[in-house]
Design a protein around this motif. Sequence first.
Motif, PDB file in Angstrom:
ATOM      1  N   GLN A   9      36.734  33.527  26.452  1.00 15.20           N
ATOM      2  CA  GLN A   9      36.169  33.193  27.762  1.00 15.20           C
ATOM      3  C   GLN A   9      36.847  33.990  28.878  1.00 15.20           C
ATOM      4  OE1 GLN A   9      36.504  28.947  28.090  1.00 15.20           O
ATOM      5  NE2 GLN A   9      34.814  28.564  26.676  1.00 15.20           N
ATOM      6  N   ILE A  10      38.163  34.155  28.792  1.00 17.32           N
ATOM      7  CA  ILE A  10      38.878  34.956  29.798  1.00 17.32           C
ATOM      8  C   ILE A  10      38.387  36.392  29.764  1.00 17.32           C
ATOM      9  CG2 ILE A  10      41.124  35.928  30.429  1.00 17.32           C
ATOM     10  CD1 ILE A  10      42.352  33.261  29.420  1.00 17.32           C
ATOM     11  N   ARG A  11      38.311  36.959  28.570  1.00 10.51           N
ATOM     12  CA  ARG A  11      37.839  38.336  28.434  1.00 10.51           C
ATOM     13  C   ARG A  11      36.435  38.494  29.007  1.00 10.51           C
ATOM     14  NH1 ARG A  11      35.883  39.451  22.956  1.00 10.51           N
ATOM     15  NH2 ARG A  11      34.077  38.540  23.953  1.00 10.51           N
ATOM     16  N   ASP A  12      35.529  37.599  28.639  1.00  8.22           N
ATOM     17  CA  ASP A  12      34.149  37.679  29.121  1.00  8.22           C
ATOM     18  C   ASP A  12      34.073  37.563  30.637  1.00  8.22           C
ATOM     19  OD1 ASP A  12      33.422  37.915  26.474  1.00  8.22           O
ATOM     20  OD2 ASP A  12      32.557  35.889  26.330  1.00  8.22           O
ATOM     21  N   ALA A  13      34.845  36.623  31.203  1.00  8.29           N
ATOM     22  CA  ALA A  13      34.812  36.415  32.655  1.00  8.29           C
ATOM     23  C   ALA A  13      35.343  37.632  33.404  1.00  8.29           C
ATOM     24  CB  ALA A  13      35.622  35.170  33.021  1.00  8.29           C
ATOM     25  N   VAL A  14      36.440  38.197  32.929  1.00  2.04           N
ATOM     26  CA  VAL A  14      37.030  39.352  33.608  1.00  2.04           C
ATOM     27  C   VAL A  14      36.161  40.591  33.428  1.00  2.04           C
ATOM     28  CG1 VAL A  14      39.031  40.902  33.625  1.00  2.04           C
ATOM     29  CG2 VAL A  14      39.369  38.433  33.548  1.00  2.04           C
ATOM     30  N   MET A  15      35.610  40.777  32.249  1.00  2.00           N
ATOM     31  CA  MET A  15      34.776  41.964  32.008  1.00  2.00           C
ATOM     32  C   MET A  15      33.456  41.914  32.792  1.00  2.00           C
ATOM     33  SD  MET A  15      36.587  43.939  30.185  1.00  2.00           S
ATOM     34  CE  MET A  15      35.428  45.166  29.665  1.00  2.00           C
ATOM     35  N   ALA A  16      33.018  40.746  33.208  1.00  3.08           N
ATOM     36  CA  ALA A  16      31.774  40.621  33.964  1.00  3.08           C
ATOM     37  C   ALA A  16      31.963  40.941  35.447  1.00  3.08           C
ATOM     38  CB  ALA A  16      31.208  39.215  33.807  1.00  3.08           C
ATOM     39  N   ILE A  17      33.196  40.978  35.917  1.00  2.00           N
ATOM     40  CA  ILE A  17      33.449  41.177  37.348  1.00  2.00           C
ATOM     41  C   ILE A  17      32.949  42.538  37.863  1.00  2.00           C
ATOM     42  CG2 ILE A  17      35.275  41.432  39.097  1.00  2.00           C
ATOM     43  CD1 ILE A  17      36.783  39.205  37.605  1.00  2.00           C
ATOM     44  N   PRO A  18      33.265  43.656  37.234  1.00  2.00           N
ATOM     45  CA  PRO A  18      32.856  44.946  37.822  1.00  2.00           C
ATOM     46  C   PRO A  18      31.366  45.062  38.098  1.00  2.00           C
ATOM     47  CG  PRO A  18      34.443  45.319  36.079  1.00  2.00           C
ATOM     48  CD  PRO A  18      34.075  43.859  36.033  1.00  2.00           C
ATOM     49  N   SER A  19      30.531  44.702  37.152  1.00  2.00           N
ATOM     50  CA  SER A  19      29.091  44.834  37.378  1.00  2.00           C
ATOM     51  C   SER A  19      28.589  43.870  38.452  1.00  2.00           C
ATOM     52  CB  SER A  19      28.315  44.627  36.081  1.00  2.00           C
ATOM     53  OG  SER A  19      28.544  43.326  35.583  1.00  2.00           O
ATOM     54  N   ARG A  20      29.263  42.733  38.590  1.00  2.00           N
ATOM     55  CA  ARG A  20      28.846  41.748  39.575  1.00  2.00           C
ATOM     56  C   ARG A  20      29.207  42.160  41.004  1.00  2.00           C
ATOM     57  NH1 ARG A  20      30.999  37.377  37.225  1.00  2.00           N
ATOM     58  NH2 ARG A  20      32.834  37.327  38.534  1.00  2.00           N
ATOM     59  N   ILE A  21      30.311  42.892  41.191  1.00  2.00           N
ATOM     60  CA  ILE A  21      30.755  43.206  42.552  1.00  2.00           C
ATOM     61  C   ILE A  21      30.693  44.693  42.898  1.00  2.00           C
ATOM     62  CG2 ILE A  21      32.239  41.174  42.643  1.00  2.00           C
ATOM     63  CD1 ILE A  21      34.634  43.081  42.273  1.00  2.00           C
ATOM     64  N   ALA A  22      30.129  45.500  42.023  1.00  2.00           N
ATOM     65  CA  ALA A  22      30.113  46.952  42.258  1.00  2.00           C
ATOM     66  C   ALA A  22      29.491  47.312  43.603  1.00  2.00           C
ATOM     67  CB  ALA A  22      29.382  47.655  41.117  1.00  2.00           C
ATOM     68  N   ASP A  23      28.337  46.765  43.914  1.00  2.00           N
ATOM     69  CA  ASP A  23      27.668  47.092  45.177  1.00  2.00           C
ATOM     70  C   ASP A  23      28.480  46.629  46.376  1.00  2.00           C
ATOM     71  OD1 ASP A  23      25.592  48.223  43.753  1.00  2.00           O
ATOM     72  OD2 ASP A  23      24.319  46.430  43.872  1.00  2.00           O
ATOM     73  N   GLU A  24      29.042  45.435  46.270  1.00  2.00           N
ATOM     74  CA  GLU A  24      29.833  44.894  47.373  1.00  2.00           C
ATOM     75  C   GLU A  24      31.085  45.739  47.612  1.00  2.00           C
ATOM     76  OE1 GLU A  24      31.637  40.548  48.774  1.00  2.00           O
ATOM     77  OE2 GLU A  24      30.764  40.772  46.782  1.00  2.00           O
ATOM     78  N   LEU A  25      31.729  46.177  46.511  1.00  2.00           N
ATOM     79  CA  LEU A  25      32.905  47.029  46.655  1.00  2.00           C
ATOM     80  C   LEU A  25      32.538  48.400  47.230  1.00  2.00           C
ATOM     81  CD1 LEU A  25      35.194  46.486  43.526  1.00  2.00           C
ATOM     82  CD2 LEU A  25      35.696  45.962  45.902  1.00  2.00           C
ATOM     83  N   ALA A  26      31.411  48.926  46.804  1.00  2.00           N
ATOM     84  CA  ALA A  26      30.978  50.233  47.323  1.00  2.00           C
ATOM     85  C   ALA A  26      30.719  50.160  48.822  1.00  2.00           C
ATOM     86  CB  ALA A  26      29.724  50.693  46.584  1.00  2.00           C
ATOM     87  N   ALA A  27      30.281  49.022  49.302  1.00  2.00           N
ATOM     88  CA  ALA A  27      29.999  48.867  50.727  1.00  2.00           C
ATOM     89  C   ALA A  27      31.250  48.553  51.545  1.00  2.00           C
ATOM     90  CB  ALA A  27      28.962  47.772  50.926  1.00  2.00           C
ATOM     91  N   ALA A  28      32.328  48.170  50.862  1.00  2.00           N
ATOM     92  CA  ALA A  28      33.567  47.837  51.579  1.00  2.00           C
ATOM     93  C   ALA A  28      34.123  49.097  52.232  1.00  2.00           C
ATOM     94  CB  ALA A  28      34.581  47.238  50.621  1.00  2.00           C
ATOM     95  N   THR A  29      34.671  48.929  53.431  1.00  2.00           N
ATOM     96  CA  THR A  29      35.129  50.097  54.182  1.00  2.00           C
ATOM     97  C   THR A  29      36.639  50.208  54.253  1.00  2.00           C
ATOM     98  OG1 THR A  29      34.958  48.822  56.223  1.00  2.00           O
ATOM     99  CG2 THR A  29      33.046  50.167  55.604  1.00  2.00           C
ATOM    100  N   THR A  30      37.361  49.157  53.837  1.00  2.00           N
ATOM    101  CA  THR A  30      38.825  49.217  53.902  1.00  2.00           C
ATOM    102  C   THR A  30      39.432  48.723  52.601  1.00  2.00           C
ATOM    103  OG1 THR A  30      39.089  46.968  54.750  1.00  2.00           O
ATOM    104  CG2 THR A  30      38.763  48.735  56.396  1.00  2.00           C
ATOM    105  N   PRO A  31      40.638  49.175  52.299  1.00  2.00           N
ATOM    106  CA  PRO A  31      41.329  48.661  51.114  1.00  2.00           C
ATOM    107  C   PRO A  31      41.548  47.147  51.186  1.00  2.00           C
ATOM    108  CG  PRO A  31      42.419  50.644  51.895  1.00  2.00           C
ATOM    109  CD  PRO A  31      41.379  50.275  52.917  1.00  2.00           C
ATOM    110  N   THR A  32      41.774  46.624  52.371  1.00  2.00           N
ATOM    111  CA  THR A  32      41.968  45.182  52.533  1.00  2.00           C
ATOM    112  C   THR A  32      40.714  44.424  52.138  1.00  2.00           C
ATOM    113  OG1 THR A  32      43.513  45.608  54.335  1.00  2.00           O
ATOM    114  CG2 THR A  32      42.613  43.389  54.176  1.00  2.00           C
ATOM    115  N   GLU A  33      39.574  44.927  52.537  1.00  2.00           N
ATOM    116  CA  GLU A  33      38.306  44.289  52.186  1.00  2.00           C
ATOM    117  C   GLU A  33      38.081  44.345  50.670  1.00  2.00           C
ATOM    118  OE1 GLU A  33      33.597  44.375  53.513  1.00  2.00           O
ATOM    119  OE2 GLU A  33      34.991  45.813  54.401  1.00  2.00           O
ATOM    120  N   CYS A  34      38.411  45.483  50.046  1.00  2.00           N
ATOM    121  CA  CYS A  34      38.294  45.600  48.578  1.00  2.00           C
ATOM    122  C   CYS A  34      39.191  44.584  47.880  1.00  2.00           C
ATOM    123  CB  CYS A  34      38.667  47.012  48.128  1.00  2.00           C
ATOM    124  SG  CYS A  34      37.458  48.263  48.538  1.00  2.00           S
TER     125      CYS A  34
END
Length: 126
Positions: free
Chosen positions: A47-72
């Motif tokens: 469950q830990i592996r699945d939850a952590v591995m799902a994060i990148p695809s879920r937040i990719a767009d939001e991270l790409a739109a972030a403008t500062t390291p603090t926001e990331c």
Amino acid sequence: MPRNFMEAQYFNMLEDVQRRRLTNELEEERLVYVDEVTQAQFEIARQIRDAVMAIPSRIADELAAATTPTECARILNRELRTALQAVADAADQIEPDPTPTADEPDPPTSPDSPTAAAEQPHPQEA
């Protein structure tokens, strides 16, 4: 090897006491089977592996739109906390099956039994 009859009786009595203690602890759910603990650990790790591995695809767009390291960092922290909290909540729901299945061995009869379980506090005692 007992040297005499009294010593043999003493060893027999010790074995009976150990057998009764293990039986009582199993009935009181103070002992658990090693296989049950191993299965629960595997399930939680999966469950830990699945939850952590799902994060990148879920937040990719939001991270790409972030403008500062603090926001990331804020986005990553939020998602990691959410994923880990979900796993913790799921782990709280894991309950041992009180009825042995056909593939489970009978309760151990001595502390040296390969299926003798480690002593664990009952979930309500912890």
